[in-house]
Design a protein around this motif. Structure first.
Motif, PDB file in Angstrom:
ATOM      1  N   UNK A   1       0.864  -1.181   0.000  1.00 32.89           N
ATOM      2  CA  UNK A   1       0.000   0.000   0.000  1.00 32.89           C
ATOM      3  C   UNK A   1       0.898   1.226   0.000  1.00 32.89           C
ATOM      4  N   UNK A   2       0.634   2.148  -0.923  1.00 33.84           N
ATOM      5  CA  UNK A   2       1.402   3.380  -1.009  1.00 33.84           C
ATOM      6  C   UNK A   2       0.461   4.566  -0.885  1.00 33.84           C
ATOM      7  N   UNK A   3       1.007   5.675  -0.358  1.00 36.48           N
ATOM      8  CA  UNK A   3       0.227   6.896  -0.155  1.00 36.48           C
ATOM      9  C   UNK A   3       0.875   8.024  -0.935  1.00 36.48           C
ATOM     10  N   UNK A   4       0.082   8.729  -1.731  1.00 29.46           N
ATOM     11  CA  UNK A   4       0.571   9.874  -2.495  1.00 29.46           C
ATOM     12  C   UNK A   4       0.955  10.982  -1.518  1.00 29.46           C
ATOM     13  N   UNK A   5       2.146  11.560  -1.687  1.00 32.11           N
ATOM     14  CA  UNK A   5       2.590  12.609  -0.774  1.00 32.11           C
ATOM     15  C   UNK A   5       1.939  13.952  -1.100  1.00 32.11           C
ATOM     16  N   UNK A   6       1.297  14.058  -2.254  1.00 29.22           N
ATOM     17  CA  UNK A   6       0.643  15.309  -2.624  1.00 29.22           C
ATOM     18  C   UNK A   6      -0.780  15.417  -2.110  1.00 29.22           C
ATOM     19  N   UNK A   7      -1.587  14.362  -2.308  1.00 28.08           N
ATOM     20  CA  UNK A   7      -3.009  14.431  -1.960  1.00 28.08           C
ATOM     21  C   UNK A   7      -3.442  13.353  -0.968  1.00 28.08           C
ATOM     22  N   UNK A   8      -2.504  12.546  -0.460  1.00 27.00           N
ATOM     23  CA  UNK A   8      -2.777  11.492   0.520  1.00 27.00           C
ATOM     24  C   UNK A   8      -3.702  10.392   0.010  1.00 27.00           C
ATOM     25  N   UNK A   9      -3.778  10.193  -1.297  1.00 25.39           N
ATOM     26  CA  UNK A   9      -4.573   9.107  -1.879  1.00 25.39           C
ATOM     27  C   UNK A   9      -3.850   7.786  -1.622  1.00 25.39           C
ATOM     28  N   UNK A  10      -4.603   6.750  -1.240  1.00 28.02           N
ATOM     29  CA  UNK A  10      -4.029   5.442  -0.960  1.00 28.02           C
ATOM     30  C   UNK A  10      -4.270   4.486  -2.121  1.00 28.02           C
ATOM     31  N   UNK A  11      -3.248   3.721  -2.473  1.00 27.09           N
ATOM     32  CA  UNK A  11      -3.339   2.728  -3.538  1.00 27.09           C
ATOM     33  C   UNK A  11      -2.716   1.437  -3.025  1.00 27.09           C
TER      34      UNK A  11
END
Length: 61
Positions: A34-44
């Motif tokens: 699981x990774x989290x975007x550092x710009x918008x905190x979206x989780x994938x």
């Protein structure tokens, strides 16, 4: 070529996120990552095999 990464590393993927940034933080590791975007905190969440294929480089440990 084996790329080494660990929990809480910041990585760069091959394709940028639609929010405009290309930096992701690894927040869960196992069979799936699981990774989290550092710009918008979206989780994938994606399988480790797919993550290895899409990973460009590790930016910070």
């Amino acid at each position: 070529m084996e790329k080494s990464y660990d929990l809480h590393d910041v990585v760069e993927m091959k394709k940028p996120h639609p929010c405009g940034t290309n930096r992701w933080e690894i927040i869960r590791m196992g069979a799936d990552i699981r990774i989290k975007c550092t710009g918008c905190d979206h989780l994938v969440m994606m399988p480790r095999r797919e993550f290895d294929r899409k990973l460009k480089k590790v930016l910070k440990d």
